[in-house]
Design an enzyme around this catalytic site. Structure first.
Site, PDB file in Angstrom:
ATOM      1  N   ARG A  63      14.365  -1.968  -2.479  1.00 35.10           N
ATOM      2  CA  ARG A  63      14.026  -2.919  -3.537  1.00 35.10           C
ATOM      3  C   ARG A  63      15.279  -3.608  -4.107  1.00 35.10           C
ATOM      4  NH1 ARG A  63      11.836  -1.912  -9.456  1.00 35.10           N
ATOM      5  NH2 ARG A  63      10.652  -3.834  -9.813  1.00 35.10           N
ATOM      6  N   HIS A  67      15.807  -7.636  -4.844  1.00 36.94           N
ATOM      7  CA  HIS A  67      16.162  -8.175  -6.162  1.00 36.94           C
ATOM      8  C   HIS A  67      17.544  -8.816  -6.162  1.00 36.94           C
ATOM      9  CE1 HIS A  67      12.935  -6.224  -8.897  1.00 36.94           C
ATOM     10  NE2 HIS A  67      12.455  -6.433  -7.693  1.00 36.94           N
ATOM     11  N   ASP A  68      18.379  -8.482  -5.184  1.00 40.32           N
ATOM     12  CA  ASP A  68      19.648  -9.198  -5.028  1.00 40.32           C
ATOM     13  C   ASP A  68      19.400 -10.572  -4.405  1.00 40.32           C
ATOM     14  OD1 ASP A  68      22.420  -9.608  -5.099  1.00 40.32           O
ATOM     15  OD2 ASP A  68      22.661  -8.937  -3.028  1.00 40.32           O
ATOM     16  N   VAL A  71      17.887 -13.697  -6.271  1.00 41.12           N
ATOM     17  CA  VAL A  71      18.593 -14.255  -7.424  1.00 41.12           C
ATOM     18  C   VAL A  71      19.893 -14.896  -6.939  1.00 41.12           C
ATOM     19  CG1 VAL A  71      19.546 -13.734  -9.695  1.00 41.12           C
ATOM     20  CG2 VAL A  71      17.531 -12.493  -8.871  1.00 41.12           C
ATOM     21  N   GLY A  73      20.698 -15.813  -3.995  1.00 45.23           N
ATOM     22  CA  GLY A  73      21.131 -15.365  -2.681  1.00 45.23           C
ATOM     23  C   GLY A  73      21.608 -13.915  -2.636  1.00 45.23           C
ATOM     24  N   ASN A  95      13.879  -5.800 -13.762  1.00 45.68           N
ATOM     25  CA  ASN A  95      14.859  -4.769 -13.410  1.00 45.68           C
ATOM     26  C   ASN A  95      14.979  -3.645 -14.436  1.00 45.68           C
ATOM     27  OD1 ASN A  95      15.431  -6.339 -11.190  1.00 45.68           O
ATOM     28  ND2 ASN A  95      17.265  -7.274 -12.067  1.00 45.68           N
ATOM     29  N   PRO A 164       9.131 -12.383  -8.697  1.00 39.22           N
ATOM     30  CA  PRO A 164       7.752 -12.532  -9.163  1.00 39.22           C
ATOM     31  C   PRO A 164       7.245 -11.282  -9.893  1.00 39.22           C
ATOM     32  CG  PRO A 164       7.821 -12.239  -6.769  1.00 39.22           C
ATOM     33  CD  PRO A 164       9.240 -12.365  -7.227  1.00 39.22           C
ATOM     34  N   HIS A 194       5.868  -2.164  -0.038  1.00 43.21           N
ATOM     35  CA  HIS A 194       5.133  -1.319  -0.982  1.00 43.21           C
ATOM     36  C   HIS A 194       4.360  -0.202  -0.274  1.00 43.21           C
ATOM     37  CE1 HIS A 194       5.238  -4.539  -4.429  1.00 43.21           C
ATOM     38  NE2 HIS A 194       6.433  -4.071  -4.114  1.00 43.21           N
ATOM     39  N   THR A 195       4.692   0.069   0.960  1.00 42.29           N
ATOM     40  CA  THR A 195       4.219   1.272   1.641  1.00 42.29           C
ATOM     41  C   THR A 195       5.032   2.494   1.216  1.00 42.29           C
ATOM     42  OG1 THR A 195       3.861   2.312   3.804  1.00 42.29           O
ATOM     43  CG2 THR A 195       5.732   0.844   3.658  1.00 42.29           C
ATOM     44  N   ASP A 241       1.709   3.268  -2.394  1.00 46.45           N
ATOM     45  CA  ASP A 241       0.812   3.571  -1.275  1.00 46.45           C
ATOM     46  C   ASP A 241       0.182   4.926  -1.557  1.00 46.45           C
ATOM     47  OD1 ASP A 241      -0.403   4.440   1.059  1.00 46.45           O
ATOM     48  OD2 ASP A 241       1.392   4.259   2.311  1.00 46.45           O
ATOM     49  N   THR A 244       0.611   7.608   1.922  1.00 45.04           N
ATOM     50  CA  THR A 244       1.872   8.177   2.430  1.00 45.04           C
ATOM     51  C   THR A 244       3.074   7.494   1.765  1.00 45.04           C
ATOM     52  OG1 THR A 244       1.776   6.576   4.246  1.00 45.04           O
ATOM     53  CG2 THR A 244       0.945   8.798   4.714  1.00 45.04           C
ATOM     54  N   ASP A 249       5.028   2.835   6.895  1.00 44.05           N
ATOM     55  CA  ASP A 249       3.979   2.602   7.890  1.00 44.05           C
ATOM     56  C   ASP A 249       3.110   1.432   7.425  1.00 44.05           C
ATOM     57  OD1 ASP A 249       2.371   3.597   5.830  1.00 44.05           O
ATOM     58  OD2 ASP A 249       2.390   5.640   6.642  1.00 44.05           O
TER      59      ASP A 249
HETATM   60  C1  HEM Z   1       5.543  -9.979  -3.375  1.00 41.04           C
HETATM   61  C2  HEM Z   1       6.017  -9.893  -4.597  1.00 41.04           C
HETATM   62  C3  HEM Z   1       6.430  -8.595  -5.214  1.00 41.04           C
HETATM   63  C4  HEM Z   1       6.054  -8.144  -6.444  1.00 41.04           C
HETATM   64  C5  HEM Z   1       5.174  -8.873  -7.447  1.00 41.04           C
HETATM   65  C6  HEM Z   1       6.645  -6.844  -6.605  1.00 41.04           C
HETATM   66  C7  HEM Z   1       6.523  -6.057  -7.742  1.00 41.04           C
HETATM   67  C8  HEM Z   1       6.909  -4.744  -7.842  1.00 41.04           C
HETATM   68  C9  HEM Z   1       6.683  -3.895  -8.976  1.00 41.04           C
HETATM   69  C10 HEM Z   1       6.014  -4.338 -10.278  1.00 41.04           C
HETATM   70  C11 HEM Z   1       7.138  -2.663  -8.677  1.00 41.04           C
HETATM   71  C12 HEM Z   1       7.100  -1.440  -9.585  1.00 41.04           C
HETATM   72  C13 HEM Z   1       8.197  -1.521 -10.611  1.00 41.04           C
HETATM   73  C14 HEM Z   1       8.021  -0.508 -11.728  1.00 41.04           C
HETATM   74  O1  HEM Z   1       6.904  -0.375 -12.244  1.00 41.04           O
HETATM   75  O2  HEM Z   1       9.031   0.126 -12.110  1.00 41.04           O
HETATM   76  C15 HEM Z   1       7.688  -2.718  -7.356  1.00 41.04           C
HETATM   77  C16 HEM Z   1       8.257  -1.664  -6.689  1.00 41.04           C
HETATM   78  C17 HEM Z   1       8.819  -1.753  -5.434  1.00 41.04           C
HETATM   79  N1  HEM Z   1       9.004  -2.909  -4.710  1.00 41.04           N
HETATM   80 FE1  HEM Z   1       8.154  -4.695  -5.064  1.00 41.04          FE
HETATM   81  N2  HEM Z   1       7.348  -6.521  -5.486  1.00 41.04           N
HETATM   82  C18 HEM Z   1       7.257  -7.561  -4.614  1.00 41.04           C
HETATM   83  C19 HEM Z   1       7.878  -7.654  -3.381  1.00 41.04           C
HETATM   84  C20 HEM Z   1       8.719  -6.704  -2.853  1.00 41.04           C
HETATM   85  C21 HEM Z   1       9.572  -6.889  -1.709  1.00 41.04           C
HETATM   86  C22 HEM Z   1       9.725  -8.197  -0.955  1.00 41.04           C
HETATM   87  C23 HEM Z   1      10.200  -5.710  -1.490  1.00 41.04           C
HETATM   88  C24 HEM Z   1      11.212  -5.350  -0.442  1.00 41.04           C
HETATM   89  C25 HEM Z   1      11.255  -5.915   0.744  1.00 41.04           C
HETATM   90  C26 HEM Z   1       9.729  -4.779  -2.497  1.00 41.04           C
HETATM   91  C27 HEM Z   1      10.056  -3.449  -2.566  1.00 41.04           C
HETATM   92  C28 HEM Z   1       9.626  -2.581  -3.547  1.00 41.04           C
HETATM   93  C29 HEM Z   1       9.800  -1.140  -3.475  1.00 41.04           C
HETATM   94  C30 HEM Z   1      10.358  -0.391  -2.300  1.00 41.04           C
HETATM   95  C31 HEM Z   1       9.314  -0.619  -4.684  1.00 41.04           C
HETATM   96  C32 HEM Z   1       9.350   0.853  -5.143  1.00 41.04           C
HETATM   97  C33 HEM Z   1      10.737   1.112  -5.755  1.00 41.04           C
HETATM   98  C34 HEM Z   1      10.969   2.528  -6.243  1.00 41.04           C
HETATM   99  O3  HEM Z   1      10.165   3.430  -6.037  1.00 41.04           O
HETATM  100  O4  HEM Z   1      12.045   2.726  -6.874  1.00 41.04           O
HETATM  101  N3  HEM Z   1       8.858  -5.426  -3.310  1.00 41.04           N
HETATM  102  N4  HEM Z   1       7.550  -4.010  -6.859  1.00 41.04           N
END
Ligand code: HEM
Ligand SMILES: *[C@@H]1O[C@H](CO)[C@@H](O)[C@H](O)[C@H]1NC(C)=O
Length: 321
Positions: A63, A67-68, A71, A73, A95, A164, A194-195, A241, A244, A249
């Site tokens: 993640r 997030h880098d 913003v 690039g 963040n 977003p 988000h898997t 997810d 798992t 996956d």
């Molecule tokens: C499509 C738009 C996206 C939205 C709206 C979004 C939103 C979010 C939100 C709200 C969370 C939970 C944050 C929290 O409650 O603390 C999250 C977690 C996460 N996001 Fe996204 N996300 C998006 C795309 C992505 C992308 C593109 C990636 C990486 C390629 C990503 C990877 C992750 C990961 C791995 C987590 C879990 C992080 C952890 O457990 O520390 N997300 N995301």
């Protein structure tokens, strides 16, 4: 006279087009092969031990890269701490209280600096770390493009505007990724991240209490650890997810098809809109998901890199040199 100035304009335009293209063309998979031959093994061993300690860390590191890159690039700006004279991105709404893994990046950077002092950027450390996290948790592998340099500034407002929120509609998600030069396919494939990982109750409360396109037993399960009152349990965690959460996956897409997306934005990808068919495909064809995810990660890594003499190679990822 007229024809020579026409020629001059033509030459300038041609040079401009070449220089715009070369900003990405300078990233290469062998960028550090002679300047830091042990880079990949050095990064991987620190990522591996961090994930051995806590599997979720792989998700957190992936993640960080997203997030880098979103913003201004992929330039390591997300890693900069606030100073008395400048505010970084860590306190931005997407963040704050949520982004994690900074200590692991510090450990990796320390190991890399020991092996090859002053050579490898924090932006590239993030890129390799994201790939390694996916691989260690069971996902696909790929060759990362490298040669990014580090920003000397960060942008709190761009972090707030460009990443977003989980309340996003499908059209807002498509637009947000389009603004970064990423396609709708990239968006759907990258959402498959988000898997793995966890979200806080505050990110999905409205969805589990107030939405109708959600599996009833799933929302009941999630409500048990996420109270409806907006002043309690905000930081309680749930897996993105349900099946798992530490395996990379295609279960994320299976969840969407059965209305078990945790975030509103997740379920938007399978709510009758233009992305339904692709979600359905990824839910049954893990190999297509893997290959589209790899393509999309490389595309995301190409967002506005600093190259050549732009930016710097930070010594400490938390501060400019
Ligand atoms: C499509 C738009 C996206 C939205 C709206 C979004 C939103 C979010 C939100 C709200 C969370 C939970 C944050 C929290 O409650 O603390 C999250 C977690 C996460 N996001 Fe996204 N996300 C998006 C795309 C992505 C992308 C593109 C990636 C990486 C390629 C990503 C990877 C992750 C990961 C791995 C987590 C879990 C992080 C952890 O457990 O520390 N997300 N995301
Ligand atoms: C659900 O919607 C109602 C009516 O709009 C609102 O009063 C309530 O605060 C919402 N609950 C949650 C948890 O979002």
């Amino acid at each position: 006279m007229a024809s020579s100035s026409f020629l001059a304009v033509f030459v300038v335009v041609a040079l401009l087009m070449v220089s715009i293209r070369s900003s990405n063309a300078q990233l290469t998979t062998n960028f550090y092969s002679s300047s830091c031959p042990n880079l990949f093994s050095t990064v991987k061993s620190v990522v591996q031990s961090a994930i051995n300690k806590e599997a979720r860390m792989g998700a957190s590191l992936l993640r960080l890269f997203f997030h880098d890159c979103f913003v201004n690039g992929c330039d390591g700006s997300v890693l900069l701490d606030d100073t008395s004279s400048s505010t970084g991105e860590k306190t931005a709404i997407p963040n704050s209280g949520s982004l994690r893994g900074f200590e692991v990046i510090d450990q990796i950077k320390t190991a890399v600096e020991k092996a090859c002092p002053g050579v490898v950027s924090c932006a590239d450390v993030l890129t390799i770390t994201a790939r390694d996290s996916v691989v260690i948790l069971g996902g696909p592998t790929w060759n990362v493009k490298l040669g990014r340099r580090d920003a000397t500034t960060a942008s709190l407002s761009a972090a707030n505007n460009n990443i977003p929120p989980p309340t996003s509609s499908l059209s807002a998600l498509i637009t947000s990724f389009q603004n970064q030069g990423l396609s709708t396919t990239d968006m759907v494939a990258l959402s498959g991240a988000h898997t793995i990982g966890q979200a806080r109750c505050t990110s999905f409360r409205t969805r589990i209490y107030n939405e109708s396109n959600i599996d009833a037993s799933f929302s009941k399960t999630r409500q048990a650890n996420c109270p409806s009152a907006s002043n309690s349990g905000n930081n309680n965690l749930a897996p993105l997810d349900v099946q798992t959460p530490t395996s990379f996956d295609n279960d994320y897409y299976k969840n969407l098809v059965s209305q078990k997306g945790l975030l509103h934005s997740d379920q938007q990808l399978f709510s009758g809109g233009s992305t339904n068919a692709l979600v359905q495909t990824y839910s049954t064809k893990p190999s297509q998901f893997n290959s589209d995810f790899v393509t999309a990660m490389i595309n995301m890594g190409d967002i506005k890199p600093l190259t050549g003499s732009n930016g710097e190679i930070r010594k400490n990822c938390r501060k400019t040199n």
